[in-house]
Write a protein that holds these residues in place. Sequence first.
Motif, PDB file in Angstrom:
ATOM      1  N   THR A   3       0.912  -1.225  -0.468  1.00 31.91           N
ATOM      2  CA  THR A   3       0.139   0.151  -0.187  1.00 31.91           C
ATOM      3  C   THR A   3       0.592   1.212  -0.525  1.00 31.91           C
ATOM      4  O   THR A   3       0.746   2.269  -0.652  1.00 31.91           O
ATOM      5  CB  THR A   3      -1.020   0.218   1.545  1.00 31.91           C
ATOM      6  N   ASN A   4       2.124   1.421   0.891  1.00 31.64           N
ATOM      7  CA  ASN A   4       2.388   2.509   0.857  1.00 31.64           C
ATOM      8  C   ASN A   4       4.592   2.269   1.074  1.00 31.64           C
ATOM      9  O   ASN A   4       4.667   1.517   2.022  1.00 31.64           O
ATOM     10  CB  ASN A   4       2.254   3.181   1.955  1.00 31.64           C
ATOM     11  N   TRP A   5       5.459   2.447   0.438  1.00 29.52           N
ATOM     12  CA  TRP A   5       6.134   1.506   0.454  1.00 29.52           C
ATOM     13  C   TRP A   5       7.316   2.717   1.325  1.00 29.52           C
ATOM     14  O   TRP A   5       8.447   2.095   1.934  1.00 29.52           O
ATOM     15  CB  TRP A   5       7.009   2.315  -1.379  1.00 29.52           C
ATOM     16  N   ALA A   6       6.842   4.067   1.547  1.00 29.47           N
ATOM     17  CA  ALA A   6       7.221   4.422   2.626  1.00 29.47           C
ATOM     18  C   ALA A   6       7.483   4.221   4.407  1.00 29.47           C
ATOM     19  O   ALA A   6       8.431   3.704   4.660  1.00 29.47           O
ATOM     20  CB  ALA A   6       7.061   5.743   2.921  1.00 29.47           C
ATOM     21  N   ASP A   7       5.650   3.083   4.283  1.00 24.72           N
ATOM     22  CA  ASP A   7       6.220   2.245   5.747  1.00 24.72           C
ATOM     23  C   ASP A   7       6.623   1.090   5.275  1.00 24.72           C
ATOM     24  O   ASP A   7       7.649   0.689   6.238  1.00 24.72           O
ATOM     25  CB  ASP A   7       3.568   1.348   5.817  1.00 24.72           C
ATOM     26  N   PHE A   8       6.667   0.653   4.344  1.00 27.28           N
ATOM     27  CA  PHE A   8       7.562  -0.793   4.017  1.00 27.28           C
ATOM     28  C   PHE A   8       9.022  -0.646   5.012  1.00 27.28           C
ATOM     29  O   PHE A   8       9.884  -0.834   4.788  1.00 27.28           O
ATOM     30  CB  PHE A   8       7.278  -0.847   2.092  1.00 27.28           C
ATOM     31  N   ALA A   9       9.263   0.971   3.934  1.00 33.01           N
ATOM     32  CA  ALA A   9      10.871   0.897   4.210  1.00 33.01           C
ATOM     33  C   ALA A   9      11.233   1.083   5.613  1.00 33.01           C
ATOM     34  O   ALA A   9      12.124   1.517   6.233  1.00 33.01           O
ATOM     35  CB  ALA A   9      11.535   2.628   4.045  1.00 33.01           C
TER      36      ALA A   9
END
Length: 322
Positions: A269-275
Amino acid sequence: MKHLKNILAFIGLIAVVSTLIFAVQSDGVEEKPVEKVSEPQVTDKNVADTYQISAIEIPKDLNFAGETVPQEDPEIMERVDREFLVNTYWQSNALLLMKRANKYFPIIEPILKKNGIPDDFKYLAVAESGLENVVSPAGATGFWQIMKGTGREYGLEVNDNVDERYHVEKATQVACDYLNKWKDRFGSWTLTAAAYNAGPAGIQKYMGIQQVDDYYDLLLGQETGRYVFRILAIKEIISNRDKYGFQLEEDDMYEKVPTFTVEIDTAVTNWADFAELYEINYKVLKRHNPWLREPHLNNSSRKKYTIEIPNKGYYRVGSTGK
């Protein structure tokens, strides 16, 4: 009348005595010389004292992928000389290429070797993109400047979500497949390199019109006509940097940050959260995975993707802003 003459004689005597007294006083005083103010001397700075510009001695054994350059031909040598001069004296660019080569050649070299592509073709990638993920006005993308249709033809995923032309390893493999295909057609690595730049159809057309089958005999457009010569110059200068005046220590070079991989087969959903899960930020994640083109991943097909994550401690990572 007599009295008048006496008075005038007396006045004259006083004048003579006064003159003598002044002269005596002047002899006792040292007269100071008038100092001349010297003008500042202007010395022209001679640039040649610290910086020498000279012609470049061309090596006698130039070759591309083992194919000899016809150095006995003066027209060929003028073209060679141009590229050596341009690439040697464009020092800032040459230094950047050397620094990046130290980082990316270890990734590219084993893929070329595995596919039977001569090692010289790593310099083709340098000539194409400067080892950066650039996009040309025509839409050619990545280190190997692959067009969208070519990328898809050779199995790369290219869409708004994911563009694997930005994936160095996968793009290098596509370049190898492409080069091997056209080497079989042209029988020459030099013509194959030219075809990589101008397109195989263009090279075939020029060969038919001009009735020649050697790159060095072809009259080509400006870019492709300089292409192999530029690769030759880049190869020589990067390989022998001390010879061409480039002083670089190992500490000056760019290095690849150590990484590990994570496999996913779901949407993100969100690569920033994944990072954040791996204590990095969005910028760092994208730096190592430039083929991820949007802030999310759709992945409705549940395809398996391999994400590269840098080891801890190599990047400054600030607060998340949440």
